[in-house]
Design a protein around this motif. Sequence first.
Motif, PDB file in Angstrom:
ATOM      1  N   UNK A  34       0.809  -1.222   0.000  1.00 29.96           N
ATOM      2  CA  UNK A  34       0.000   0.000   0.000  1.00 29.96           C
ATOM      3  C   UNK A  34       0.837   1.263   0.000  1.00 29.96           C
ATOM      4  N   UNK A  35       2.140   1.132  -0.248  1.00 27.47           N
ATOM      5  CA  UNK A  35       3.034   2.287  -0.264  1.00 27.47           C
ATOM      6  C   UNK A  35       2.874   3.085  -1.561  1.00 27.47           C
ATOM      7  N   UNK A  36       3.244   4.357  -1.501  1.00 19.59           N
ATOM      8  CA  UNK A  36       3.318   5.211  -2.687  1.00 19.59           C
ATOM      9  C   UNK A  36       4.784   5.254  -3.108  1.00 19.59           C
ATOM     10  N   UNK A  37       5.059   4.856  -4.338  1.00 15.32           N
ATOM     11  CA  UNK A  37       6.435   4.764  -4.823  1.00 15.32           C
ATOM     12  C   UNK A  37       6.870   6.112  -5.381  1.00 15.32           C
ATOM     13  N   UNK A  38       8.024   6.578  -4.935  1.00 18.35           N
ATOM     14  CA  UNK A  38       8.632   7.789  -5.469  1.00 18.35           C
ATOM     15  C   UNK A  38       9.818   7.322  -6.309  1.00 18.35           C
ATOM     16  N   UNK A  39       9.831   7.732  -7.564  1.00 15.82           N
ATOM     17  CA  UNK A  39      10.842   7.226  -8.501  1.00 15.82           C
ATOM     18  C   UNK A  39      10.220   6.093  -9.307  1.00 15.82           C
ATOM     19  N   UNK A  40      10.932   5.065  -9.542  1.00 16.15           N
ATOM     20  CA  UNK A  40      12.271   4.762  -9.061  1.00 16.15           C
ATOM     21  C   UNK A  40      13.330   5.590  -9.783  1.00 16.15           C
ATOM     22  N   UNK A  41      14.407   5.840  -9.091  1.00 16.85           N
ATOM     23  CA  UNK A  41      15.538   6.563  -9.657  1.00 16.85           C
ATOM     24  C   UNK A  41      16.596   5.546 -10.081  1.00 16.85           C
ATOM     25  N   UNK A  42      16.926   5.503 -11.381  1.00 13.04           N
ATOM     26  CA  UNK A  42      17.907   4.539 -11.869  1.00 13.04           C
ATOM     27  C   UNK A  42      19.348   5.043 -11.834  1.00 13.04           C
ATOM     28  N   UNK A  43      19.556   6.314 -11.440  1.00  8.74           N
ATOM     29  CA  UNK A  43      20.918   6.845 -11.399  1.00  8.74           C
ATOM     30  C   UNK A  43      21.067   7.846 -10.257  1.00  8.74           C
ATOM     31  N   UNK A  44      22.297   8.178  -9.944  1.00  8.72           N
ATOM     32  CA  UNK A  44      22.601   9.025  -8.798  1.00  8.72           C
ATOM     33  C   UNK A  44      22.014  10.430  -8.943  1.00  8.72           C
ATOM     34  N   UNK A  45      22.096  11.014 -10.132  1.00  2.79           N
ATOM     35  CA  UNK A  45      21.600  12.378 -10.319  1.00  2.79           C
ATOM     36  C   UNK A  45      20.100  12.467 -10.060  1.00  2.79           C
ATOM     37  N   UNK A  46      19.346  11.533 -10.608  1.00  4.47           N
ATOM     38  CA  UNK A  46      17.899  11.513 -10.395  1.00  4.47           C
ATOM     39  C   UNK A  46      17.586  11.250  -8.921  1.00  4.47           C
ATOM     40  N   UNK A  47      18.351  10.367  -8.298  1.00  2.03           N
ATOM     41  CA  UNK A  47      18.154  10.056  -6.880  1.00  2.03           C
ATOM     42  C   UNK A  47      18.402  11.291  -6.020  1.00  2.03           C
ATOM     43  N   UNK A  48      19.446  12.043  -6.325  1.00  2.00           N
ATOM     44  CA  UNK A  48      19.746  13.267  -5.575  1.00  2.00           C
ATOM     45  C   UNK A  48      18.622  14.288  -5.716  1.00  2.00           C
ATOM     46  N   UNK A  49      18.105  14.450  -6.928  1.00  3.68           N
ATOM     47  CA  UNK A  49      17.014  15.402  -7.155  1.00  3.68           C
ATOM     48  C   UNK A  49      15.779  15.010  -6.356  1.00  3.68           C
ATOM     49  N   UNK A  50      15.414  13.734  -6.385  1.00  9.58           N
ATOM     50  CA  UNK A  50      14.239  13.275  -5.644  1.00  9.58           C
ATOM     51  C   UNK A  50      14.462  13.361  -4.139  1.00  9.58           C
ATOM     52  N   UNK A  51      15.653  13.006  -3.685  1.00 10.57           N
ATOM     53  CA  UNK A  51      15.956  13.058  -2.251  1.00 10.57           C
ATOM     54  C   UNK A  51      15.907  14.491  -1.733  1.00 10.57           C
ATOM     55  N   UNK A  52      16.221  15.431  -2.594  1.00 10.27           N
ATOM     56  CA  UNK A  52      16.233  16.838  -2.210  1.00 10.27           C
ATOM     57  C   UNK A  52      14.846  17.467  -2.242  1.00 10.27           C
ATOM     58  N   UNK A  53      14.022  17.091  -3.244  1.00  8.43           N
ATOM     59  CA  UNK A  53      12.779  17.824  -3.519  1.00  8.43           C
ATOM     60  C   UNK A  53      11.488  17.079  -3.209  1.00  8.43           C
ATOM     61  N   UNK A  54      11.491  15.767  -3.246  1.00  9.59           N
ATOM     62  CA  UNK A  54      10.243  15.010  -3.126  1.00  9.59           C
ATOM     63  C   UNK A  54       9.774  14.912  -1.675  1.00  9.59           C
ATOM     64  N   UNK A  68      28.296   4.121  -9.266  1.00 12.71           N
ATOM     65  CA  UNK A  68      28.548   5.212  -8.309  1.00 12.71           C
ATOM     66  C   UNK A  68      27.915   4.855  -6.964  1.00 12.71           C
ATOM     67  N   UNK A  69      28.589   5.233  -5.894  1.00 16.80           N
ATOM     68  CA  UNK A  69      28.063   4.933  -4.561  1.00 16.80           C
ATOM     69  C   UNK A  69      26.939   5.902  -4.196  1.00 16.80           C
ATOM     70  N   UNK A  70      25.969   5.411  -3.450  1.00 17.27           N
ATOM     71  CA  UNK A  70      24.739   6.129  -3.136  1.00 17.27           C
ATOM     72  C   UNK A  70      24.864   7.060  -1.920  1.00 17.27           C
ATOM     73  N   UNK A  71      26.002   7.083  -1.282  1.00 20.50           N
ATOM     74  CA  UNK A  71      26.122   7.782   0.000  1.00 20.50           C
ATOM     75  C   UNK A  71      25.786   9.273  -0.022  1.00 20.50           C
ATOM     76  N   UNK A  72      26.011  10.020  -1.124  1.00 20.44           N
ATOM     77  CA  UNK A  72      25.557  11.420  -1.137  1.00 20.44           C
ATOM     78  C   UNK A  72      24.024  11.540  -0.982  1.00 20.44           C
ATOM     79  N   UNK A  73      23.301  10.582  -1.511  1.00 23.91           N
ATOM     80  CA  UNK A  73      21.837  10.572  -1.365  1.00 23.91           C
ATOM     81  C   UNK A  73      21.480  10.271   0.093  1.00 23.91           C
ATOM     82  N   UNK A  74      22.157   9.295   0.685  1.00 24.37           N
ATOM     83  CA  UNK A  74      21.903   8.957   2.088  1.00 24.37           C
ATOM     84  C   UNK A  74      22.220  10.149   2.991  1.00 24.37           C
ATOM     85  N   UNK A  75      23.299  10.886   2.685  1.00 20.24           N
ATOM     86  CA  UNK A  75      23.655  12.071   3.466  1.00 20.24           C
ATOM     87  C   UNK A  75      22.531  13.109   3.405  1.00 20.24           C
ATOM     88  N   UNK A  76      21.989  13.317   2.221  1.00 18.69           N
ATOM     89  CA  UNK A  76      20.904  14.280   2.029  1.00 18.69           C
ATOM     90  C   UNK A  76      19.647  13.857   2.790  1.00 18.69           C
TER      91      UNK A  76
END
Length: 126
Positions: A34-54, A68-76
């Motif tokens: 029953x979750x609402x899915x955001x994304x999915x983000x297939x790359x780091x740039x898209x993941x960063x944008x969603x992590x910042x704005x969504x 590329x490692x995902x840690x900048x997204x986790x930091x955000x």
Amino acid sequence: MVDSVAGLDGLRVLVVEDEMLVSMLVEDMLTEFGCAIVGPAPDLDQALALANDAELDAAILDVNVGGRQIFPVADLLKARGIPYAFASGYGEAGLIEAHRGAPVLQKPFRQGDLERVLKELAAKRG
């Protein structure tokens, strides 16, 4: 018919995964919960944008996305107070020190594993 899972219905979950089949599988599981899915983000740039704005309640992050490692997204996400879990074939050994202790879904994982981790994340949000 979709049966939502108590505590997960309507949870907005960012999915970051570069393998299309894995991403589709995770999306199917989240939909069943029953979750609402955001994304999915297939790359780091898209993941960063969603992590910042969504608007997000939680995130499931593949540790290695397109080489590329995902840690900048986790930091955000951490800075925004959004709980997250990593999905990795390496388990916690694939994490850097700053993110040790975060929940890790060992790939391949089962639906029950994802449900357990999401409930843990849902309890942390707020």
